[in-house]
Write a protein that holds these residues in place. Structure first.
Motif, PDB file in Angstrom:
ATOM      1  N   LYS A  80       0.805  -1.225   0.000  1.00  0.00           N
ATOM      2  CA  LYS A  80       0.000   0.000   0.000  1.00  0.00           C
ATOM      3  C   LYS A  80       0.843   1.284   0.000  1.00  0.00           C
ATOM      4  O   LYS A  80       0.550   2.216  -0.757  1.00  0.00           O
ATOM      5  CB  LYS A  80      -0.961   0.002   1.190  1.00  0.00           C
ATOM      6  CG  LYS A  80      -1.997   1.131   1.099  1.00  0.00           C
ATOM      7  CD  LYS A  80      -2.910   1.150   2.313  1.00  0.00           C
ATOM      8  CE  LYS A  80      -3.811  -0.053   2.361  1.00  0.00           C
ATOM      9  NZ  LYS A  80      -4.792   0.034   3.475  1.00  0.00           N
ATOM     10  N   LYS A  83       1.897   1.941  -3.498  1.00  0.00           N
ATOM     11  CA  LYS A  83       0.810   2.355  -4.381  1.00  0.00           C
ATOM     12  C   LYS A  83       0.405   3.794  -4.137  1.00  0.00           C
ATOM     13  O   LYS A  83      -0.057   4.482  -5.058  1.00  0.00           O
ATOM     14  CB  LYS A  83      -0.402   1.436  -4.204  1.00  0.00           C
ATOM     15  CG  LYS A  83      -0.153  -0.026  -4.514  1.00  0.00           C
ATOM     16  CD  LYS A  83       0.398  -0.226  -5.920  1.00  0.00           C
ATOM     17  CE  LYS A  83      -0.620  -0.030  -7.004  1.00  0.00           C
ATOM     18  NZ  LYS A  83      -0.099  -0.377  -8.347  1.00  0.00           N
ATOM     19  N   THR A  91      -8.272   5.876  -6.501  1.00  0.00           N
ATOM     20  CA  THR A  91      -8.083   4.538  -7.077  1.00  0.00           C
ATOM     21  C   THR A  91      -7.685   3.548  -5.996  1.00  0.00           C
ATOM     22  O   THR A  91      -8.192   2.417  -5.945  1.00  0.00           O
ATOM     23  CB  THR A  91      -7.007   4.574  -8.172  1.00  0.00           C
ATOM     24  OG1 THR A  91      -7.380   5.519  -9.175  1.00  0.00           O
ATOM     25  CG2 THR A  91      -6.837   3.202  -8.810  1.00  0.00           C
ATOM     26  N   TYR A  95      -9.307  -0.060  -4.480  1.00  0.00           N
ATOM     27  CA  TYR A  95      -8.587  -1.301  -4.219  1.00  0.00           C
ATOM     28  C   TYR A  95      -8.817  -1.768  -2.778  1.00  0.00           C
ATOM     29  O   TYR A  95      -8.998  -2.958  -2.519  1.00  0.00           O
ATOM     30  CB  TYR A  95      -7.087  -1.104  -4.448  1.00  0.00           C
ATOM     31  CG  TYR A  95      -6.675  -0.909  -5.883  1.00  0.00           C
ATOM     32  CD1 TYR A  95      -7.557  -1.173  -6.925  1.00  0.00           C
ATOM     33  CD2 TYR A  95      -5.402  -0.444  -6.201  1.00  0.00           C
ATOM     34  CE1 TYR A  95      -7.180  -0.995  -8.246  1.00  0.00           C
ATOM     35  CE2 TYR A  95      -5.013  -0.271  -7.513  1.00  0.00           C
ATOM     36  CZ  TYR A  95      -5.901  -0.540  -8.532  1.00  0.00           C
ATOM     37  OH  TYR A  95      -5.524  -0.356  -9.835  1.00  0.00           O
ATOM     38  N   GLU A  96      -8.786  -0.810  -1.848  1.00  0.00           N
ATOM     39  CA  GLU A  96      -8.962  -1.153  -0.436  1.00  0.00           C
ATOM     40  C   GLU A  96     -10.337  -1.764  -0.196  1.00  0.00           C
ATOM     41  O   GLU A  96     -10.487  -2.701   0.593  1.00  0.00           O
ATOM     42  CB  GLU A  96      -8.774   0.094   0.431  1.00  0.00           C
ATOM     43  CG  GLU A  96      -7.333   0.581   0.491  1.00  0.00           C
ATOM     44  CD  GLU A  96      -7.203   1.912   1.217  1.00  0.00           C
ATOM     45  OE1 GLU A  96      -8.203   2.668   1.245  1.00  0.00           O
ATOM     46  OE2 GLU A  96      -6.116   2.205   1.743  1.00  0.00           O
ATOM     47  N   THR A  98     -12.092  -3.482  -2.326  1.00  0.00           N
ATOM     48  CA  THR A  98     -12.044  -4.845  -2.861  1.00  0.00           C
ATOM     49  C   THR A  98     -11.343  -5.784  -1.886  1.00  0.00           C
ATOM     50  O   THR A  98     -11.793  -6.912  -1.648  1.00  0.00           O
ATOM     51  CB  THR A  98     -11.305  -4.859  -4.205  1.00  0.00           C
ATOM     52  OG1 THR A  98     -12.044  -4.080  -5.151  1.00  0.00           O
ATOM     53  CG2 THR A  98     -11.145  -6.273  -4.736  1.00  0.00           C
ATOM     54  N   GLN A 139     -11.119  -7.698 -12.060  1.00  0.00           N
ATOM     55  CA  GLN A 139     -10.676  -6.569 -11.236  1.00  0.00           C
ATOM     56  C   GLN A 139     -10.085  -7.057  -9.920  1.00  0.00           C
ATOM     57  O   GLN A 139      -9.040  -6.561  -9.462  1.00  0.00           O
ATOM     58  CB  GLN A 139     -11.852  -5.632 -10.978  1.00  0.00           C
ATOM     59  CG  GLN A 139     -12.269  -4.811 -12.192  1.00  0.00           C
ATOM     60  CD  GLN A 139     -13.550  -4.042 -11.981  1.00  0.00           C
ATOM     61  OE1 GLN A 139     -14.186  -4.152 -10.924  1.00  0.00           O
ATOM     62  NE2 GLN A 139     -13.943  -3.258 -12.965  1.00  0.00           N
ATOM     63  N   VAL A 143      -5.934  -6.901  -8.493  1.00  0.00           N
ATOM     64  CA  VAL A 143      -5.443  -6.419  -7.197  1.00  0.00           C
ATOM     65  C   VAL A 143      -4.583  -7.480  -6.516  1.00  0.00           C
ATOM     66  O   VAL A 143      -3.471  -7.194  -6.047  1.00  0.00           O
ATOM     67  CB  VAL A 143      -6.620  -6.017  -6.281  1.00  0.00           C
ATOM     68  CG1 VAL A 143      -6.101  -5.602  -4.904  1.00  0.00           C
ATOM     69  CG2 VAL A 143      -7.419  -4.881  -6.908  1.00  0.00           C
ATOM     70  N   ASP A 146      -1.275  -7.945  -8.332  1.00  0.00           N
ATOM     71  CA  ASP A 146      -0.337  -6.831  -8.151  1.00  0.00           C
ATOM     72  C   ASP A 146       0.382  -6.926  -6.809  1.00  0.00           C
ATOM     73  O   ASP A 146       1.580  -6.648  -6.703  1.00  0.00           O
ATOM     74  CB  ASP A 146      -1.084  -5.502  -8.253  1.00  0.00           C
ATOM     75  CG  ASP A 146      -0.135  -4.332  -8.431  1.00  0.00           C
ATOM     76  OD1 ASP A 146       0.610  -4.303  -9.439  1.00  0.00           O
ATOM     77  OD2 ASP A 146      -0.116  -3.435  -7.560  1.00  0.00           O
TER      78      ASP A 146
END
Length: 202
Positions: A80, A83, A91, A95-96, A98, A139, A143, A146
């Motif tokens: 994190k 990112k 954005t 992600y958080e 998800t 999606q 995440v 990554d």
């Protein structure tokens, strides 16, 4: 070679030489291991095997201590912050969301070195069973992949297991469809009837 010492609580202390500090002082990695076997001789063999495997991992240059982190710990403390520098805050917030809703409940408490494709694929398969769209599955996959890609680049894990995932196919939204002979004739007829077309005389 690893030093193995039996303790009174049936555990073993494993101590492995792990290089030197900047002052030339020898460094050691120490870990307590609890064998699953009941007999003493079996416990000793189990502890020896664990110590040998552990020493090999340390010698390979892998970041063994980081690999003991859970997926959630690594994502929050290592992935994190990186990112935050490379993507927009909004954005990252997506992600958080998800991670909190889908990923952490499934694999958040698993240690990095334990994660293979099976629990990851289960997430995707469950989403498909819940009638989530292929785009939504992809999606989530992006995440997870990554995060594990970052762990791989940091020499924490041997590979990114997401490369082995089976993802649902995207629905085709723009397939080219050709007229049948009957449809072609009907189309041409509608053109002739709808427009005053004059063909040149021969």
């Amino acid at each position: 070679m690893a030093s193995i010492t039996r303790r009174s609580d049936a555990s073993f202390q494993i101590r492995i030489s792990n290089g030197y500090d900047e002052n030339g002082k020898r460094l050691y990695y120490t870990e307590t291991y609890y064998p699953s076997a009941k007999r003493k001789t079996a416990q000793e063999k189990e502890a020896q095997k664990y110590a040998d495997d552990l020493e090999q991992k340390l010698r390979s240059g892998k970041d063994y201590e980081t690999s003991q982190m859970t997926f959630k710990e690594f994502a929050e403390t290592c992935w994190k912050p990186r990112k935050l520098i490379t993507i927009e805050k909004t954005t990252l917030e997506g992600y958080e969301g998800t991670l909190e809703r889908i990923v952490y409940p499934a694999i958040g408490n698993m240690r990095l070195f334990q994660i293979n494709i099976l629990p990851i694929q289960h997430i995707y398969d469950q989403m498909v069973s819940d009638h989530k769209s292929p785009a939504s599955v992809r999606q989530v996959h992006a995440v997870i992949s990554d995060i594990l890609k970052h762990a791989y680049k940091m020499n924490v894990i041997d590979e990114n297991p997401c490369h082995r995932a089976v993802l649902p196919k995207m629905k085709d939204s723009g397939d080219i469809r050709f007229f049948t002979d009957e449809e072609t004739q009907a189309f041409l007829k509608s053109l002739r009837e709808g427009y005053d077309i004059h063909y040149p005389r021969k």
